[in-house]
Design a protein around this motif. Structure first.
Motif, PDB file in Angstrom:
ATOM      1  N   ASN A 251       8.372 -19.769  -8.021  1.00  0.00           N
ATOM      2  CA  ASN A 251       9.487 -19.891  -8.953  1.00  0.00           C
ATOM      3  C   ASN A 251       9.230 -21.093  -9.841  1.00  0.00           C
ATOM      4  OD1 ASN A 251      12.709 -21.332  -8.919  1.00  0.00           O
ATOM      5  ND2 ASN A 251      12.177 -19.585 -10.170  1.00  0.00           N
ATOM      6  N   ILE A 252       9.284 -20.863 -11.150  1.00  0.00           N
ATOM      7  CA  ILE A 252       9.188 -21.945 -12.122  1.00  0.00           C
ATOM      8  C   ILE A 252      10.462 -21.905 -12.935  1.00  0.00           C
ATOM      9  CG2 ILE A 252       7.917 -22.876 -14.088  1.00  0.00           C
ATOM     10  CD1 ILE A 252       5.413 -21.603 -12.953  1.00  0.00           C
ATOM     11  N   SER A 253      11.115 -23.065 -13.046  1.00  0.00           N
ATOM     12  CA  SER A 253      12.344 -23.128 -13.833  1.00  0.00           C
ATOM     13  C   SER A 253      12.191 -24.173 -14.929  1.00  0.00           C
ATOM     14  CB  SER A 253      13.547 -23.459 -12.933  1.00  0.00           C
ATOM     15  OG  SER A 253      13.372 -24.709 -12.309  1.00  0.00           O
ATOM     16  N   GLY A 254      12.889 -23.945 -16.018  1.00  0.00           N
ATOM     17  CA  GLY A 254      12.806 -24.811 -17.189  1.00  0.00           C
ATOM     18  C   GLY A 254      12.328 -23.992 -18.367  1.00  0.00           C
ATOM     19  N   THR A 255      11.966 -24.659 -19.443  1.00  0.00           N
ATOM     20  CA  THR A 255      11.457 -23.963 -20.618  1.00  0.00           C
ATOM     21  C   THR A 255      10.011 -23.566 -20.341  1.00  0.00           C
ATOM     22  OG1 THR A 255      12.907 -25.230 -22.051  1.00  0.00           O
ATOM     23  CG2 THR A 255      11.038 -24.124 -23.096  1.00  0.00           C
ATOM     24  N   ILE A 256       9.767 -22.254 -20.347  1.00  0.00           N
ATOM     25  CA  ILE A 256       8.469 -21.738 -19.920  1.00  0.00           C
ATOM     26  C   ILE A 256       7.741 -21.105 -21.102  1.00  0.00           C
ATOM     27  CG2 ILE A 256       7.327 -20.064 -18.412  1.00  0.00           C
ATOM     28  CD1 ILE A 256       9.809 -20.421 -16.548  1.00  0.00           C
ATOM     29  N   ASP A 257       6.513 -21.550 -21.309  1.00  0.00           N
ATOM     30  CA  ASP A 257       5.643 -20.984 -22.329  1.00  0.00           C
ATOM     31  C   ASP A 257       4.692 -20.031 -21.618  1.00  0.00           C
ATOM     32  OD1 ASP A 257       3.670 -20.403 -24.202  1.00  0.00           O
ATOM     33  OD2 ASP A 257       3.493 -22.463 -24.917  1.00  0.00           O
TER      34      ASP A 257
ATOM     35  N   PRO B  26      -2.669 -33.244 -23.640  1.00  0.00           N
ATOM     36  CA  PRO B  26      -1.320 -33.267 -24.210  1.00  0.00           C
ATOM     37  C   PRO B  26      -0.632 -31.902 -24.239  1.00  0.00           C
ATOM     38  CG  PRO B  26      -2.865 -34.429 -25.652  1.00  0.00           C
ATOM     39  CD  PRO B  26      -3.662 -33.795 -24.551  1.00  0.00           C
ATOM     40  N   ASP B  27      -1.391 -30.817 -24.469  1.00  0.00           N
ATOM     41  CA  ASP B  27      -0.781 -29.484 -24.504  1.00  0.00           C
ATOM     42  C   ASP B  27      -0.213 -29.098 -23.145  1.00  0.00           C
ATOM     43  OD1 ASP B  27      -1.305 -29.067 -27.177  1.00  0.00           O
ATOM     44  OD2 ASP B  27      -3.167 -27.971 -26.824  1.00  0.00           O
ATOM     45  N   LEU B  28      -0.994 -29.325 -22.097  1.00  0.00           N
ATOM     46  CA  LEU B  28      -0.528 -29.007 -20.756  1.00  0.00           C
ATOM     47  C   LEU B  28       0.621 -29.932 -20.359  1.00  0.00           C
ATOM     48  CD1 LEU B  28      -1.020 -26.968 -18.558  1.00  0.00           C
ATOM     49  CD2 LEU B  28      -2.651 -28.563 -17.514  1.00  0.00           C
ATOM     50  N   ALA B  29       0.538 -31.198 -20.753  1.00  0.00           N
ATOM     51  CA  ALA B  29       1.624 -32.140 -20.469  1.00  0.00           C
ATOM     52  C   ALA B  29       2.920 -31.686 -21.137  1.00  0.00           C
ATOM     53  CB  ALA B  29       1.246 -33.545 -20.940  1.00  0.00           C
ATOM     54  N   GLU B  30       2.822 -31.168 -22.359  1.00  0.00           N
ATOM     55  CA  GLU B  30       3.998 -30.659 -23.068  1.00  0.00           C
ATOM     56  C   GLU B  30       4.605 -29.472 -22.323  1.00  0.00           C
ATOM     57  OE1 GLU B  30       4.970 -28.367 -27.242  1.00  0.00           O
ATOM     58  OE2 GLU B  30       3.285 -29.764 -27.199  1.00  0.00           O
ATOM     59  N   THR B  31       3.749 -28.607 -21.800  1.00  0.00           N
ATOM     60  CA  THR B  31       4.222 -27.456 -21.025  1.00  0.00           C
ATOM     61  C   THR B  31       4.965 -27.919 -19.777  1.00  0.00           C
ATOM     62  OG1 THR B  31       2.412 -26.077 -21.814  1.00  0.00           O
ATOM     63  CG2 THR B  31       3.483 -25.382 -19.782  1.00  0.00           C
ATOM     64  N   VAL B  32       4.380 -28.858 -19.055  1.00  0.00           N
ATOM     65  CA  VAL B  32       4.993 -29.361 -17.824  1.00  0.00           C
ATOM     66  C   VAL B  32       6.278 -30.118 -18.129  1.00  0.00           C
ATOM     67  CG1 VAL B  32       4.650 -30.894 -15.842  1.00  0.00           C
ATOM     68  CG2 VAL B  32       2.804 -29.391 -16.578  1.00  0.00           C
ATOM     69  N   ALA B  33       6.331 -30.840 -19.253  1.00  0.00           N
ATOM     70  CA  ALA B  33       7.514 -31.621 -19.612  1.00  0.00           C
ATOM     71  C   ALA B  33       8.747 -30.747 -19.787  1.00  0.00           C
ATOM     72  CB  ALA B  33       7.250 -32.414 -20.893  1.00  0.00           C
ATOM     73  N   GLY B  34       8.558 -29.489 -20.156  1.00  0.00           N
ATOM     74  CA  GLY B  34       9.693 -28.590 -20.352  1.00  0.00           C
ATOM     75  C   GLY B  34      10.209 -27.959 -19.067  1.00  0.00           C
ATOM     76  N   LEU B  35       9.541 -28.220 -17.957  1.00  0.00           N
ATOM     77  CA  LEU B  35       9.928 -27.589 -16.698  1.00  0.00           C
ATOM     78  C   LEU B  35      10.922 -28.424 -15.908  1.00  0.00           C
ATOM     79  CD1 LEU B  35       6.415 -26.329 -15.515  1.00  0.00           C
ATOM     80  CD2 LEU B  35       8.145 -25.119 -16.875  1.00  0.00           C
ATOM     81  N   ASP B  36      11.761 -27.729 -15.128  1.00  0.00           N
ATOM     82  CA  ASP B  36      12.690 -28.388 -14.211  1.00  0.00           C
ATOM     83  C   ASP B  36      12.117 -28.434 -12.800  1.00  0.00           C
ATOM     84  OD1 ASP B  36      14.673 -28.587 -16.230  1.00  0.00           O
ATOM     85  OD2 ASP B  36      15.340 -26.549 -15.787  1.00  0.00           O
ATOM     86  N   GLY B  37      11.292 -27.444 -12.467  1.00  0.00           N
ATOM     87  CA  GLY B  37      10.733 -27.424 -11.127  1.00  0.00           C
ATOM     88  C   GLY B  37       9.717 -26.312 -10.942  1.00  0.00           C
TER      89      GLY B  37
ATOM     90  N   ALA C 138      17.354 -17.266 -21.709  1.00  0.00           N
ATOM     91  CA  ALA C 138      18.565 -17.866 -22.261  1.00  0.00           C
ATOM     92  C   ALA C 138      18.353 -17.893 -23.770  1.00  0.00           C
ATOM     93  CB  ALA C 138      18.779 -19.270 -21.710  1.00  0.00           C
ATOM     94  N   GLY C 139      19.020 -16.994 -24.457  1.00  0.00           N
ATOM     95  CA  GLY C 139      18.784 -16.879 -25.894  1.00  0.00           C
ATOM     96  C   GLY C 139      17.390 -16.358 -26.134  1.00  0.00           C
ATOM     97  N   ASP C 140      16.611 -17.102 -26.907  1.00  0.00           N
ATOM     98  CA  ASP C 140      15.258 -16.653 -27.226  1.00  0.00           C
ATOM     99  C   ASP C 140      14.185 -17.386 -26.417  1.00  0.00           C
ATOM    100  OD1 ASP C 140      15.529 -19.112 -28.422  1.00  0.00           O
ATOM    101  OD2 ASP C 140      14.611 -18.520 -30.319  1.00  0.00           O
ATOM    102  N   ARG C 141      14.579 -18.052 -25.340  1.00  0.00           N
ATOM    103  CA  ARG C 141      13.581 -18.750 -24.525  1.00  0.00           C
ATOM    104  C   ARG C 141      13.666 -18.313 -23.068  1.00  0.00           C
ATOM    105  NH1 ARG C 141      15.029 -23.341 -21.542  1.00  0.00           N
ATOM    106  NH2 ARG C 141      17.247 -23.738 -21.604  1.00  0.00           N
ATOM    107  N   ILE C 142      12.550 -18.397 -22.401  1.00  0.00           N
ATOM    108  CA  ILE C 142      12.493 -18.064 -20.977  1.00  0.00           C
ATOM    109  C   ILE C 142      12.731 -19.349 -20.194  1.00  0.00           C
ATOM    110  CG2 ILE C 142      10.979 -17.277 -19.112  1.00  0.00           C
ATOM    111  CD1 ILE C 142       9.632 -15.485 -21.220  1.00  0.00           C
ATOM    112  N   ASP C 143      13.702 -19.319 -19.281  1.00  0.00           N
ATOM    113  CA  ASP C 143      13.996 -20.517 -18.495  1.00  0.00           C
ATOM    114  C   ASP C 143      13.829 -20.306 -16.992  1.00  0.00           C
ATOM    115  OD1 ASP C 143      16.258 -19.066 -17.844  1.00  0.00           O
ATOM    116  OD2 ASP C 143      17.682 -20.531 -18.616  1.00  0.00           O
ATOM    117  N   GLY C 144      13.290 -19.154 -16.605  1.00  0.00           N
ATOM    118  CA  GLY C 144      13.022 -18.919 -15.193  1.00  0.00           C
ATOM    119  C   GLY C 144      11.957 -17.853 -15.021  1.00  0.00           C
TER     120      GLY C 144
END
Length: 182
Positions: free
Chosen positions: A146-152, A59-70, A123-129
């Motif tokens: 290149n990873i895009s989306g919400t990145i942990d 579930p933790d890794l799935a949550e990480t992937v769920a926040g990604l765009d690509g 973008a603000g306080d989160r990394i999106d690329g």
């Protein structure tokens, strides 16, 4: 176009791609058909399917992937001296163009066997690329990720291992919280 340095480092992302998306086209053009070692494109429905498949087992890794765009990766064989020179020029061009925008260089590592650059877009306080560029002199390869989306960033290394994404093992881990209340 590559020789002239006029290839855009980042095209405007389509609506379904986030602002952290960087066009892999110049790296694919450098590779052509004969020098492409690897190309990975995970986005849209495939990314959602991957998230669903991981949700039961991890579930933790799935949550990480769920926040990604690509997730996009290209590895180019640069054994030829002329292609290696073009690859080095492309790396510099991409770093310069991204750094001139809303991207920040977070790491540059020059070693005997490789040169590594890591850039993030916030973008603000989160990394999106995230962009990782590696010139492996030992393997004679250029790696673009290149990873895009919400990145942990704390989970990024593990994501790279689980999905076998080249170059992510070279991303430095985030600095531990110092509790100083910055």
């Amino acid at each position: 176009l590559l020789a002239a340095g006029s290839v855009p480092a980042r095209a405007a992302p389509p609506a379904e791609r986030g602002a952290g998306w960087v066009d892999p086209g110049p790296f694919l053009e450098l590779a052509g058909t004969e020098h492409l070692v690897l190309e990975v494109n995970i986005e849209g429905a495939l990314l959602r399917l991957l998230t669903t498949a991981m949700s039961g087992d991890d579930p933790d890794l799935a949550e990480t992937v769920a926040g990604l765009d690509g997730i996009h990766a290209v590895i180019v064989d640069i054994a030829d001296p002329a292609r290696r020179e073009r690859a080095e020029r492309l790396m510099r061009t991409v770093q310069t163009r991204l750094s001139g925008g809303s991207w920040q260089r977070v790491a540059t590592v020059r070693q005997e066997d490789s040169d590594i650059a890591v850039l993030t877009r916030s973008a603000g306080d989160r990394i999106d690329g995230l962009v990782v560029l590696v010139e492996s002199k030992a393997d004679r390869q250029l790696v673009f990720v290149n990873i895009s989306g919400t990145i942990d960033l704390a989970r990024l290394n593990r994501l790279g291992r689980e999905l076998d994404i080249p170059g992510l093992d070279r991303v430095p881990p985030p600095a531990p919280e110092d509790g100083g209340g910055r």
